[in-house]
Motif scaffolding. Sequence first.
Motif, PDB file in Angstrom:
ATOM      1  N   HIS A 523      28.346 -85.381 -84.312  1.00  0.00           N
ATOM      2  CA  HIS A 523      27.895 -86.391 -85.251  1.00  0.00           C
ATOM      3  C   HIS A 523      28.240 -87.761 -84.679  1.00  0.00           C
ATOM      4  CE1 HIS A 523      28.193 -88.834 -88.962  1.00  0.00           C
ATOM      5  NE2 HIS A 523      27.089 -88.189 -89.212  1.00  0.00           N
ATOM      6  N   ILE A 524      27.505 -88.746 -85.098  1.00  0.00           N
ATOM      7  CA  ILE A 524      27.640 -90.080 -84.501  1.00  0.00           C
ATOM      8  C   ILE A 524      29.056 -90.630 -84.665  1.00  0.00           C
ATOM      9  CG2 ILE A 524      26.864 -91.308 -86.557  1.00  0.00           C
ATOM     10  CD1 ILE A 524      25.173 -93.030 -84.695  1.00  0.00           C
ATOM     11  N   ASP A 525      29.734 -90.238 -85.749  1.00  0.00           N
ATOM     12  CA  ASP A 525      31.086 -90.748 -85.982  1.00  0.00           C
ATOM     13  C   ASP A 525      32.131 -90.046 -85.133  1.00  0.00           C
ATOM     14  OD1 ASP A 525      30.109 -92.407 -87.828  1.00  0.00           O
ATOM     15  OD2 ASP A 525      30.643 -91.190 -89.561  1.00  0.00           O
ATOM     16  N   THR A 586      24.580 -88.150 -75.761  1.00  0.00           N
ATOM     17  CA  THR A 586      24.845 -89.058 -76.866  1.00  0.00           C
ATOM     18  C   THR A 586      23.549 -89.346 -77.613  1.00  0.00           C
ATOM     19  OG1 THR A 586      24.486 -90.905 -75.397  1.00  0.00           O
ATOM     20  CG2 THR A 586      26.753 -90.217 -75.749  1.00  0.00           C
ATOM     21  N   PRO A 587      23.630 -89.466 -78.908  1.00  0.00           N
ATOM     22  CA  PRO A 587      22.465 -89.971 -79.627  1.00  0.00           C
ATOM     23  C   PRO A 587      22.397 -91.480 -79.445  1.00  0.00           C
ATOM     24  CG  PRO A 587      24.237 -89.567 -81.149  1.00  0.00           C
ATOM     25  CD  PRO A 587      24.757 -89.193 -79.799  1.00  0.00           C
ATOM     26  N   ASP A 588      21.367 -92.072 -79.984  1.00  0.00           N
ATOM     27  CA  ASP A 588      21.274 -93.522 -79.930  1.00  0.00           C
ATOM     28  C   ASP A 588      22.130 -94.079 -81.069  1.00  0.00           C
ATOM     29  OD1 ASP A 588      20.622 -96.128 -79.892  1.00  0.00           O
ATOM     30  OD2 ASP A 588      18.513 -95.795 -79.425  1.00  0.00           O
ATOM     31  N   PHE A 589      23.169 -94.795 -80.686  1.00  0.00           N
ATOM     32  CA  PHE A 589      24.115 -95.219 -81.715  1.00  0.00           C
ATOM     33  C   PHE A 589      23.579 -96.344 -82.599  1.00  0.00           C
ATOM     34  CE2 PHE A 589      26.817 -93.340 -78.478  1.00  0.00           C
ATOM     35  CZ  PHE A 589      27.449 -92.400 -79.266  1.00  0.00           C
ATOM     36  N   MET A 591      20.724 -96.328 -84.032  1.00  0.00           N
ATOM     37  CA  MET A 591      19.545 -95.851 -84.751  1.00  0.00           C
ATOM     38  C   MET A 591      19.738 -95.373 -86.180  1.00  0.00           C
ATOM     39  SD  MET A 591      16.543 -95.807 -83.164  1.00  0.00           S
ATOM     40  CE  MET A 591      15.570 -94.337 -83.390  1.00  0.00           C
ATOM     41  N   PRO A 592      20.911 -95.295 -86.753  1.00  0.00           N
ATOM     42  CA  PRO A 592      21.003 -94.589 -88.032  1.00  0.00           C
ATOM     43  C   PRO A 592      19.976 -95.013 -89.068  1.00  0.00           C
ATOM     44  CG  PRO A 592      23.128 -95.469 -87.416  1.00  0.00           C
ATOM     45  CD  PRO A 592      22.192 -95.823 -86.344  1.00  0.00           C
ATOM     46  N   TYR A 593      19.821 -96.309 -89.240  1.00  0.00           N
ATOM     47  CA  TYR A 593      18.891 -96.762 -90.279  1.00  0.00           C
ATOM     48  C   TYR A 593      17.468 -96.358 -89.947  1.00  0.00           C
ATOM     49  CZ  TYR A 593      22.648 -99.311 -92.397  1.00  0.00           C
ATOM     50  OH  TYR A 593      23.822 -99.615 -93.016  1.00  0.00           O
ATOM     51  N   VAL A 595      16.436 -93.866 -88.093  1.00  0.00           N
ATOM     52  CA  VAL A 595      16.232 -92.423 -88.233  1.00  0.00           C
ATOM     53  C   VAL A 595      16.122 -92.056 -89.700  1.00  0.00           C
ATOM     54  CG1 VAL A 595      17.367 -90.202 -87.937  1.00  0.00           C
ATOM     55  CG2 VAL A 595      17.274 -91.793 -86.056  1.00  0.00           C
ATOM     56  N   ILE A 596      16.964 -92.628 -90.505  1.00  0.00           N
ATOM     57  CA  ILE A 596      16.917 -92.293 -91.931  1.00  0.00           C
ATOM     58  C   ILE A 596      15.575 -92.707 -92.513  1.00  0.00           C
ATOM     59  CG2 ILE A 596      17.924 -92.853 -94.167  1.00  0.00           C
ATOM     60  CD1 ILE A 596      20.611 -93.113 -92.701  1.00  0.00           C
ATOM     61  N   ILE A 598      12.679 -93.308 -90.966  1.00  0.00           N
ATOM     62  CA  ILE A 598      11.513 -92.607 -90.418  1.00  0.00           C
ATOM     63  C   ILE A 598      11.443 -91.186 -90.973  1.00  0.00           C
ATOM     64  CG2 ILE A 598      10.510 -91.694 -88.302  1.00  0.00           C
ATOM     65  CD1 ILE A 598      11.617 -94.162 -86.876  1.00  0.00           C
ATOM     66  N   THR A 599      12.581 -90.509 -90.984  1.00  0.00           N
ATOM     67  CA  THR A 599      12.571 -89.131 -91.483  1.00  0.00           C
ATOM     68  C   THR A 599      12.174 -89.097 -92.955  1.00  0.00           C
ATOM     69  OG1 THR A 599      14.389 -88.757 -89.980  1.00  0.00           O
ATOM     70  CG2 THR A 599      13.903 -87.011 -91.522  1.00  0.00           C
ATOM     71  N   CYS A 600      12.717 -90.020 -93.706  1.00  0.00           N
ATOM     72  CA  CYS A 600      12.356 -90.031 -95.120  1.00  0.00           C
ATOM     73  C   CYS A 600      10.879 -90.354 -95.304  1.00  0.00           C
ATOM     74  CB  CYS A 600      13.215 -91.034 -95.873  1.00  0.00           C
ATOM     75  SG  CYS A 600      14.884 -90.461 -96.035  1.00  0.00           S
TER      76      CYS A 600
ATOM     77  N   PHE B 251      18.614 -86.376 -87.856  1.00  0.00           N
ATOM     78  CA  PHE B 251      18.937 -87.051 -89.115  1.00  0.00           C
ATOM     79  C   PHE B 251      20.409 -86.851 -89.456  1.00  0.00           C
ATOM     80  CE2 PHE B 251      19.254 -87.509 -93.635  1.00  0.00           C
ATOM     81  CZ  PHE B 251      18.474 -88.625 -93.873  1.00  0.00           C
ATOM     82  N   ALA B 253      22.750 -85.941 -87.462  1.00  0.00           N
ATOM     83  CA  ALA B 253      23.650 -86.490 -86.454  1.00  0.00           C
ATOM     84  C   ALA B 253      23.880 -87.980 -86.681  1.00  0.00           C
ATOM     85  CB  ALA B 253      23.084 -86.256 -85.055  1.00  0.00           C
ATOM     86  N   GLU B 254      22.912 -88.613 -87.312  1.00  0.00           N
ATOM     87  CA  GLU B 254      22.993 -90.066 -87.444  1.00  0.00           C
ATOM     88  C   GLU B 254      23.408 -90.528 -88.834  1.00  0.00           C
ATOM     89  OE1 GLU B 254      21.872 -92.716 -85.371  1.00  0.00           O
ATOM     90  OE2 GLU B 254      21.285 -91.603 -83.600  1.00  0.00           O
TER      91      GLU B 254
END
Lengths: 688, 399
Positions: A523-525, A586-589, A591-593, A595-596, A598-600, B251, B253-254
Amino acid sequence: MFKCCLHSQLQFRSETSLESDHLMGSREPIVLIFLILISTYESSAKGGIAEELNEEFTEGLLLRPLPDRKVLAHFHFQSSVPPTRIYGRHHHLFPKSIYQLVNKFRVREMELSFTQGRWNYERWGGYDPISSSSAKPPGVELWADFDVPLDQVDDSWRNLTHALSGLFCASINFLEHSTSYSAPQWSFHSFAGKLRYGTLPREAVCTENLTPWLKLLPCRDKAGLSALMDRPSIYKGYYHSQRLHLTSDDFGTAKSNAGTMLEQTLTVVLQPNTLGARAMVSGKTLQPSWSLNSLFGRKVHGKCSVSKSSNVYVQFEQNLVSELKEVRKKSEAPESGILIHDDFGNNTIFEMSASPDRVVKEVENLQKEDSSILLEFLVEDYNDSKPFDLGLRWKLPVVWSCQQAPLHASRFLMGSGNERGAIAISLKSLSSNNTPTVGCCEKGSQLRINIFQVVPWYVKVYYHTLKVFIDGELQSTMENIEKIHISPSEDKVSPGVMEMILRLPCGVITAALTLEFDKGFLHIDEYPPDANQGFDIPSAVVSFTDFQASASFEDNLLNKLPILNELQERKHVISYTEVLLVPLTTPDFSMPYNVITITCTVFALYFGSLLNVLRRRVGEEERRLKSKAAKKKGPLTSLLSKLSAKLKGRPVEPPETPSTSPSLINNKLVLKVILVAGIAAGWQYYFR
Amino acid sequence: MYHGSPLLLSVLGPLTAIKIEGQPNHLLCSLVSVIADFICALLIRATGRILQTARGLNLKFLGLDTMLEDIEIMPSGDIAALVYLWNPFTIFTCVGFNTSPVENLFVVLSLYGASAGIVPLAAFGWVIASHLSLYPVVLVIPVILLLGYCPDTPPRKLFLQRDLQKTGAEGSTKNHVQHRPLTNKPTEATFFWWRVILFFMWASIWIAYVLILCAISVKEYGGLPEMFKRTYGFILTVKDLSPNIGVLWYFFAEVFDFFRNFFLIVFHVNILFMILPLAIRLNHRPCFLAFVYLAISSMLKSYPSVGDSALYLGLMALFVNELAEMQFSFFLFCGYVGVSLLSPVMHNLWIWRGTGNANFYYATAMVYACFQIILVVESVNAMLNHDRKIRKLCTTTEG
């Protein structure tokens, strides 16, 4: 001896008198005197024990020239306190914080080390007691054995990590989480079930960790040998390891009088200042000359006044001694008969600034022509006006090599990419050494090697892929493994632990173990701040159970000195492998917003469009088109009218009188708004 | 790290250990997948046959058989079986030794049993499929509908109207709506309650059987609660964040830990939300309903694989005749091909070469999800349009 007895007698008297007062109240003083006499007799009978019934502090420093032009300095401080039931809780010398720690968490044995740099086993030796006990993996290593019931061990460990973290200004509290520590069953040390082991390979070690460590010493770094610890010169070294070893018998059922013992060592490998060009003699480079002042930038102004002994030793290793003999034979053939330690102050090969107070020779059981030599210097004789500055100056070039461990252990990663890989532990016998492997072969036995490895959960090791290669050929795993214990990792819960005893035939040149693994995704954290650097896999511990790294010295009186005791302690030869650096994907750090959202959006697309398709009726659409064409009216009113029609279950009829219909809708709207507002108000009122 | 059924493990586990000299290690396992896929294809073909005969009968009953004679009717069962077997996704799952062929087999077994009216088989397939991968639980609705009614038919209202027309013609009454003769329903519209009850009885027997077997096999490892935690819990909480073709791994993961539980609920409820509307709208076509459910769950499930796509693509081919007028079919085909080519490339770039970024791969997963959404939406749309067309044809023949 007599003085000691007196002292203890006094002590006993006071204790007994208290006890007797408490027990018997006021009786005739004759009984009291009688009791005192008995106790005195007892204490004098157990003179050896009574002698130890005091707090003790000793300091020592061992210096050893290393083959690669460096110098090893090994500081050793030991404080001990008799058991609480005899001595009580008030201490003069023993650090209170450590005593409280031991008592609170019921620590039976503990070792904490802070290390920077890597011990070079090939050049600095891998067989001697110092390399086995003081060569530690980089970062922090902590293991502790508790005297608590099995189900409380983890809690004690957690509390201990927090306490140590506060005590030493280090992030040892990261060892609290169950993913970062493990419970070795039998390989690491032979304590069943109550030992916990954890390492932090990336912990940076600096003066902030040394200062609290020095605070535990009675003289800190103001007097005695610890005054040498000039921070810049210590941290300039190639290797730096500060260690704290604690043993306590306070809780044992056995009524031993060992008490609690705190052993603090600091091992540094320093490069002497050669000052300009290297001195050459007959085409060969001289070993650098050094003195305490040149190494540490300070001198010793006498011993720490509370310490029982304060000695400095210079050790010449076995190989160096034989080399010295060789050189001497060549240089002055007629005097070859003279023993080497006859003139240590000044001879043709090297020169020491002070002559040793004593020379101690190691006693070897094996038939070796030479054994290592310790030169003892007593610091007591020096004071402020005459500071102790030991120097060693080489006159002739000497080349030697250190005594090596039976096999040189190293560990590396195989494979590319971030999906999977393999860990390989390779054991290589160094061709140009004279290790006692030969002796093992003569006995016809096999070489037994104990390997202990902890792997964090995000490196998902498949233990069934364990392969053993001996001399480059794949061997069947079962034949070469005497004993194995594996506890596989569990995601985000516990690390994978592998303990095994490998049995290798004698005369083996190379042996290798490989284990395949998959890399996990976190997870990113869970990524550390510098995630692209990679993740550290803690060092594996390779111990050679057939070999004892201990030296025994001829002088029996020396057994009383803790620093020599440490050298004489019978321990297995242990070496640590390198820390592995595993790069993880590593994921793209940033990106959280994104990704959230776009997925939604995709989910909304799915939900909306499918619902729309299910809801749609052809007839309705046609009618709507018609009504749109017929009449242009506000989109909101048409929508609302359609909605109301739908609720009533009637087809939409275009309102004949536009003046009445909107009012009706407005009434409804007002009603709805009031209803919602009422609910909201009620909600607010109810939850206040 | 295996998080599947202990029963499947006890069957497949030993096979991974057996090695045949000179052959790849996973040959036997792949062989199991191939056999499962083959049986699956046969079952799909049999289901297709049943559907086709039912379709012919229904159309004849509606009096549309003469109208549709000029349109070529394709043998949908054969096509579906071939599509399933030759789908590159199916082949990939066999090569990669995925367990999805076995899961697919039980799903298809359940559908076949239900459409052929073999209640124990339907119950067995449903129970095992849900035991293996949880998501086929939602198939209980199509299976009940299949057992209760017969296989896919045009909307039942049409039969009703047809009957009414006949009776109306006989009684020569013009506003036949007022005398609705309830007794004169066609046999197809009746709901066989006893079959559904039988299905639940069988299902409970199979569930008990599976649970007992599992309890025996996991006795030493913490029993059934631990098993549910490690299998269903692992699926529902999305603990493993390894990249896959789904949308959830990146999702979760982030996403911030604080919202994790909320989104877990939202995403899983998203699958459940659509069950009821679809069941209401498509209750006359339970097989198609099953296909839609499978497509949706393969799109939104926690750890999807291409094997799931292979299954629903194969089932979709059962409805070639009905879905002939589907929109965007060429676009969708190109999209699937493009994604299945791009996705490995992006994965390689990110994981192996390190030149790419997680977002590259995530983008292909997103595009894939979008294509699946379009596929589901358009196929539902096409099916509804098909029913509308039949209704229109009925009314025109009536007129």
